[in-house]
Scaffold this active site. Structure first.
Site, PDB file in Angstrom:
ATOM      1  N   ASP A 187       0.844  -1.197   0.000  1.00 17.80           N
ATOM      2  CA  ASP A 187       0.000   0.000   0.000  1.00 17.80           C
ATOM      3  C   ASP A 187       0.883   1.252   0.000  1.00 17.80           C
ATOM      4  O   ASP A 187       1.821   1.359   0.785  1.00 17.80           O
ATOM      5  CB  ASP A 187      -0.890  -0.034   1.252  1.00 17.80           C
ATOM      6  CG  ASP A 187      -1.975   1.038   1.223  1.00 17.80           C
ATOM      7  OD1 ASP A 187      -2.406   1.416   0.122  1.00 17.80           O
ATOM      8  OD2 ASP A 187      -2.403   1.470   2.313  1.00 17.80           O
TER       9      ASP A 187
ATOM     10  N   HIS B 197      -8.325  10.427   3.296  1.00 20.68           N
ATOM     11  CA  HIS B 197      -7.761   9.411   4.196  1.00 20.68           C
ATOM     12  C   HIS B 197      -8.059   9.677   5.684  1.00 20.68           C
ATOM     13  O   HIS B 197      -8.048  10.816   6.114  1.00 20.68           O
ATOM     14  CB  HIS B 197      -6.227   9.379   4.072  1.00 20.68           C
ATOM     15  CG  HIS B 197      -5.725   8.590   2.899  1.00 20.68           C
ATOM     16  ND1 HIS B 197      -4.968   9.142   1.912  1.00 20.68           N
ATOM     17  CD2 HIS B 197      -5.871   7.289   2.561  1.00 20.68           C
ATOM     18  CE1 HIS B 197      -4.659   8.212   1.025  1.00 20.68           C
ATOM     19  NE2 HIS B 197      -5.194   7.079   1.387  1.00 20.68           N
TER      20      HIS B 197
ATOM     21  N   HIS C  15      -9.346   4.852  -2.093  1.00 19.18           N
ATOM     22  CA  HIS C  15      -8.663   4.994  -0.799  1.00 19.18           C
ATOM     23  C   HIS C  15      -9.529   5.907   0.068  1.00 19.18           C
ATOM     24  O   HIS C  15     -10.379   6.632  -0.425  1.00 19.18           O
ATOM     25  CB  HIS C  15      -7.293   5.645  -0.986  1.00 19.18           C
ATOM     26  CG  HIS C  15      -6.266   4.739  -1.590  1.00 19.18           C
ATOM     27  ND1 HIS C  15      -5.091   4.433  -0.966  1.00 19.18           N
ATOM     28  CD2 HIS C  15      -6.243   4.072  -2.771  1.00 19.18           C
ATOM     29  CE1 HIS C  15      -4.377   3.619  -1.735  1.00 19.18           C
ATOM     30  NE2 HIS C  15      -5.057   3.382  -2.842  1.00 19.18           N
ATOM     31  N   GLY C  16      -9.268   5.884   1.376  1.00 17.96           N
ATOM     32  CA  GLY C  16      -9.982   6.811   2.257  1.00 17.96           C
ATOM     33  C   GLY C  16     -11.466   6.507   2.328  1.00 17.96           C
ATOM     34  O   GLY C  16     -12.297   7.412   2.417  1.00 17.96           O
TER      35      GLY C  16
ATOM     36  N   ASN D  20     -10.109   0.263  -0.284  1.00 11.47           N
ATOM     37  CA  ASN D  20      -9.161   0.158   0.828  1.00 11.47           C
ATOM     38  C   ASN D  20      -9.851   0.477   2.153  1.00 11.47           C
ATOM     39  O   ASN D  20     -10.536   1.500   2.263  1.00 11.47           O
ATOM     40  CB  ASN D  20      -8.008   1.145   0.641  1.00 11.47           C
ATOM     41  CG  ASN D  20      -7.018   0.681  -0.407  1.00 11.47           C
ATOM     42  OD1 ASN D  20      -7.304  -0.217  -1.189  1.00 11.47           O
ATOM     43  ND2 ASN D  20      -5.860   1.298  -0.419  1.00 11.47           N
TER      44      ASN D  20
HETATM   45 ZN   LIG Z   1      -4.505   5.196   0.776  1.00 10.12          ZN
END
Ligand SMILES: [Zn+2]
Length: 284
Positions: free
Chosen positions: A82, A180, A208-209, A230
Site C-alpha cells: 500500500d 484518508h 482509498h480513504g 481500501n
Molecule cells: Zn490510501
C-alpha cells in the site's frame, strides 16, 4: 493457499460490478479476524502492507504476517504493497513475493509520476505482478485543507486516460472526494467524475480513504468502476472499541488476550459487513 495476483480478481470485480476489500493488517488478531471472515463468506481478499505498519513492526514482520494468514487459509489472498513510496521499495517487494504492488506518485509532478510508475510497471510485468498507481491526490485528515483543495486535487479524467496509456498500469486509485483517515462517514463521492474516468479508462479503479465515505455512495461507485476498496481506519476503530469495551467491563482482568479477543470479534464483524455490502460473498 499460495498467494494470488490481484490482476484477474480486480478485472472480474470491475466487469461484474462487485468490489474486493483491501485491508491493512496491523497485527495478528486483525489478520486472524479477516481470515475467519473470508472463510465464512467464501471471499477473496487483498491484504495490504502499509507504510504505517512497516514503521510499526518492521518490513519483515509486516510481510510475514500477511504470508502467514495466506498460508493458513484456502481462500484467495493477495499480498499488496500500500502506498509504495519508491522504485526501490517496489522492487524489494517483487523479491519478497508480493502479488500486487502500488507506487504512489500522486504528490509528484504528472510527468515524474508517469516516469517512475512506468519503470516499476515494466519490471513488475516481466514478473507477472500487477501495479496500482494513484492520480489526483487523496488528502488525509492531518493535511491542512479546505473543500476547494479537495476539489482541486480530484483526478482529471483526461489525465487519467493519458496516464494509463503511458504507464500501462493495472489499476488506478482515484481522488473523487475521498479523504484518508476520516472517522465519520459524511462524504459523498463525485460520481460524475468517476463516470467520466471509467468511460475513458477500462482498468479497475481503486478507492482509498473509504472510512469517511457513506456506504451507499461507495456502492454506487462500485457500479461505475471501483473494484478495490481500501479499508484501514474502520478496522482500527472496531478493534479499539472491542478492546476498550472489554477493559471497561473487566478492569481487573490481566489476561489481555480476552480484551484482544473482543477486538478481534469486532473486526471480524466489520469485515463480514463489508464483504456483504461490496457483494464479495461467494466470489472465492
Ligand atoms: Zn490510501
Amino acid at each position: 493457499m499460495t498467494l494470488v495476483s490481484s490482476k484477474d480478481l480486480l478485472i472480474k470485480a470491475r466487469k461484474e460490478n462487485f468490489a474486493i476489500p483491501a485491508f491493512n493488517v496491523n497485527n495478528i488478531e486483525m489478520g486472524i479476524a479477516i481470515k475467519e471472515a473470508i472463510e465464512e463468506c467464501k471471499s477473496p481478499v487483498i491484504l495490504q502492507v502499509s507504510q504505517g505498519n512497516i514503521k510499526y513492526i518492521g518490513f519483515r514482520f509486516a510481510v510475514d504476517l500477511v504470508k502467514m494468514i495466506a498460508k493458513n487459509t484456502d481462500m484467495p489472498v493477495v499480498l499488496h504493497l500500500d502506498h509504495g513510496n519508491s522504485f526501490e521499495q517496489n522492487i524489494r517487494c517483487i523479491q519478497e513475493g508480493f502479488t500486487s504492488l502500488m507506487f504512489d506518485g500522486s504528490k509528484l509532478p504528472f510527468e515524474e509520476n508517469i516516469k517512475i510508475t512506468s519503470k516499476i510497471v515494466e519490471i513488475a510485468h516481466i514478473c507477472n505482478i500487477p501495479v496500482e498507481a494513484e492520480l489526483g491526490k487523496v488528502l488525509a485528515t492531518e493535511d491542512n485543507f479546505n473543500q476547494d483543495d479537495v476539489n482541486n486535487y480530484m483526478t482529471n479524467p483526461q489525465e487519467a486516460l493519458e496516464f494509463v496509456n503511458k504507464t500501462n498500469v493495472d489499476s488506478l486509485a482515484v481522488a473523487i472526494g475521498n479523504i484518508h483517515r476520516m472517522k465519520d462517514k459524511e462524504v459523498k463521492l463525485n460520481i460524475d467524475i468517476l463516470k467520466e474516468i471509467s468511460n475513458l479508462v477500462d482498468i479497475p479503479l481503486v478507492l482509498h480513504g473509504s472510512s469517511g465515505v457513506m456506504i451507499d455512495s461507495i456502492k454506487e461507485g462500485i457500479k461505475y468502476g471501483l473494484a478495490k476498496i481500501n479499508i484501514a481506519t474502520e478496522l482500527n476503530i472496531a478493534f479499539r472499541d472491542g478492546i476498550s469495551e472489554y477493559i471497561n467491563q473487566n478492569p481487573n482482568d490481566s489476561d489481555v488476550r480476552k480484551a484482544l479477543s473482543l477486538g478481534k470479534q469486532r473486526v471480524k464483524e466489520k469485515v463480514i459487513f463489508y464483504l456483504k455490502e461490496f457483494d464479495t460473498i461467494n466470489k472465492a
